[in-house]
Design a protein around this motif. Structure first.
Motif, PDB file in Angstrom:
ATOM      1  N   GLU A  63      -7.469  -8.442  -8.183  1.00 27.80           N
ATOM      2  CA  GLU A  63      -8.697  -7.798  -8.662  1.00 27.80           C
ATOM      3  C   GLU A  63      -8.221  -6.232  -8.651  1.00 27.80           C
ATOM      4  N   GLU A  64      -7.406  -6.184  -7.053  1.00 20.89           N
ATOM      5  CA  GLU A  64      -7.157  -4.812  -6.692  1.00 20.89           C
ATOM      6  C   GLU A  64      -6.130  -4.014  -8.245  1.00 20.89           C
ATOM      7  N   ILE A  65      -4.871  -5.289  -8.378  1.00 20.70           N
ATOM      8  CA  ILE A  65      -4.250  -4.581  -9.186  1.00 20.70           C
ATOM      9  C   ILE A  65      -4.964  -4.985 -10.119  1.00 20.70           C
ATOM     10  N   ALA A  66      -6.115  -4.879 -10.920  1.00 19.63           N
ATOM     11  CA  ALA A  66      -6.826  -4.847 -11.904  1.00 19.63           C
ATOM     12  C   ALA A  66      -7.638  -3.766 -12.024  1.00 19.63           C
ATOM     13  N   LYS A  67      -7.983  -3.219 -10.899  1.00  9.95           N
ATOM     14  CA  LYS A  67      -8.724  -1.691 -10.571  1.00  9.95           C
ATOM     15  C   LYS A  67      -7.871  -0.625 -11.058  1.00  9.95           C
ATOM     16  N   ILE A  68      -6.472  -0.861 -10.354  1.00  9.19           N
ATOM     17  CA  ILE A  68      -5.413  -0.051 -10.838  1.00  9.19           C
ATOM     18  C   ILE A  68      -5.111   0.451 -11.938  1.00  9.19           C
ATOM     19  N   THR A  69      -4.670  -0.747 -12.309  1.00 10.05           N
ATOM     20  CA  THR A  69      -4.286  -0.868 -13.346  1.00 10.05           C
ATOM     21  C   THR A  69      -5.116   0.326 -14.337  1.00 10.05           C
ATOM     22  N   GLU A  70      -6.589   0.503 -14.104  1.00 12.14           N
ATOM     23  CA  GLU A  70      -7.574   0.580 -15.655  1.00 12.14           C
ATOM     24  C   GLU A  70      -7.462   2.163 -14.659  1.00 12.14           C
ATOM     25  N   LEU A  71      -7.207   2.519 -13.511  1.00 14.50           N
ATOM     26  CA  LEU A  71      -7.282   3.812 -13.828  1.00 14.50           C
ATOM     27  C   LEU A  71      -6.239   4.439 -13.605  1.00 14.50           C
ATOM     28  N   VAL A 107       0.779  -0.732  -0.253  1.00 10.74           N
ATOM     29  CA  VAL A 107       0.107  -0.127   0.045  1.00 10.74           C
ATOM     30  C   VAL A 107       0.776   0.751   0.159  1.00 10.74           C
ATOM     31  N   LYS A 108       1.847   1.428   0.425  1.00 15.12           N
ATOM     32  CA  LYS A 108       2.914   2.451   0.354  1.00 15.12           C
ATOM     33  C   LYS A 108       3.682   2.277  -0.485  1.00 15.12           C
ATOM     34  N   MET A 109       3.547   1.004  -1.217  1.00 18.64           N
ATOM     35  CA  MET A 109       5.244   1.591  -2.154  1.00 18.64           C
ATOM     36  C   MET A 109       3.462   1.964  -2.871  1.00 18.64           C
ATOM     37  N   ILE A 110       2.627   1.428  -3.411  1.00 14.52           N
ATOM     38  CA  ILE A 110       1.600   2.107  -4.690  1.00 14.52           C
ATOM     39  C   ILE A 110       1.895   3.643  -4.377  1.00 14.52           C
ATOM     40  N   LYS A 111       1.899   4.086  -3.183  1.00 15.35           N
ATOM     41  CA  LYS A 111       1.038   5.974  -3.007  1.00 15.35           C
ATOM     42  C   LYS A 111       2.316   6.283  -3.135  1.00 15.35           C
TER      43      LYS A 111
END
Length: 113
Positions: free
Chosen positions: A49-57, A7-11
């Motif tokens: 699923e969460e990675i897929a959502k982030i990818t779309e965004l 989570v921290k790295m993604i931010k």
């Protein structure tokens, strides 16, 4: 997401993407690499699923992996099929009215003779 480190790295990565110092595809690549190597992420059932959502965004449409785009287009086709049914009903009604108009034209020609 259960892995707080991810989570921290993604931010952090997202801030770089927003500032245009990192490519969005590289961010997704880093997320996937971490998910494959992290014990916590491998046990997280919802992570993909969460990675897929982030990818779309994050990724522009042309950069989204083909498999994801195909899945999304299949979902859209299913939704479109519902709309097509109503369009066909409307088309049938308009075809009937066209047939009625054609019959009227033939009757008008008969009266002219």
């Amino acid at each position: 997401m259960q892995c707080q480190r991810l989570v921290k790295m993604i931010k952090s990565w997202y801030l770089h993407v927003r500032d245009e110092t990192m490519a969005p595809a590289r961010m997704i690549s880093f997320i996937e690499e971490h998910a494959e190597s992290c014990d916590i992420c491998r046990q997280d059932p919802d992570l993909q699923e969460e990675i897929a959502k982030i990818t779309e965004l994050v990724l522009p449409e042309s950069k989204i992996p083909k498999a994801v785009r195909l899945k999304n287009s299949e979902d859209d086709e299913i939704d479109a099929d519902d709309e097509i049914d109503t369009d066909e009903d409307t088309k049938e009604e308009s075809d009937e009215s066209t047939d009625d108009e054609a019959d009227e034209d033939v009757e008008d020609e008969d009266t002219l003779d």
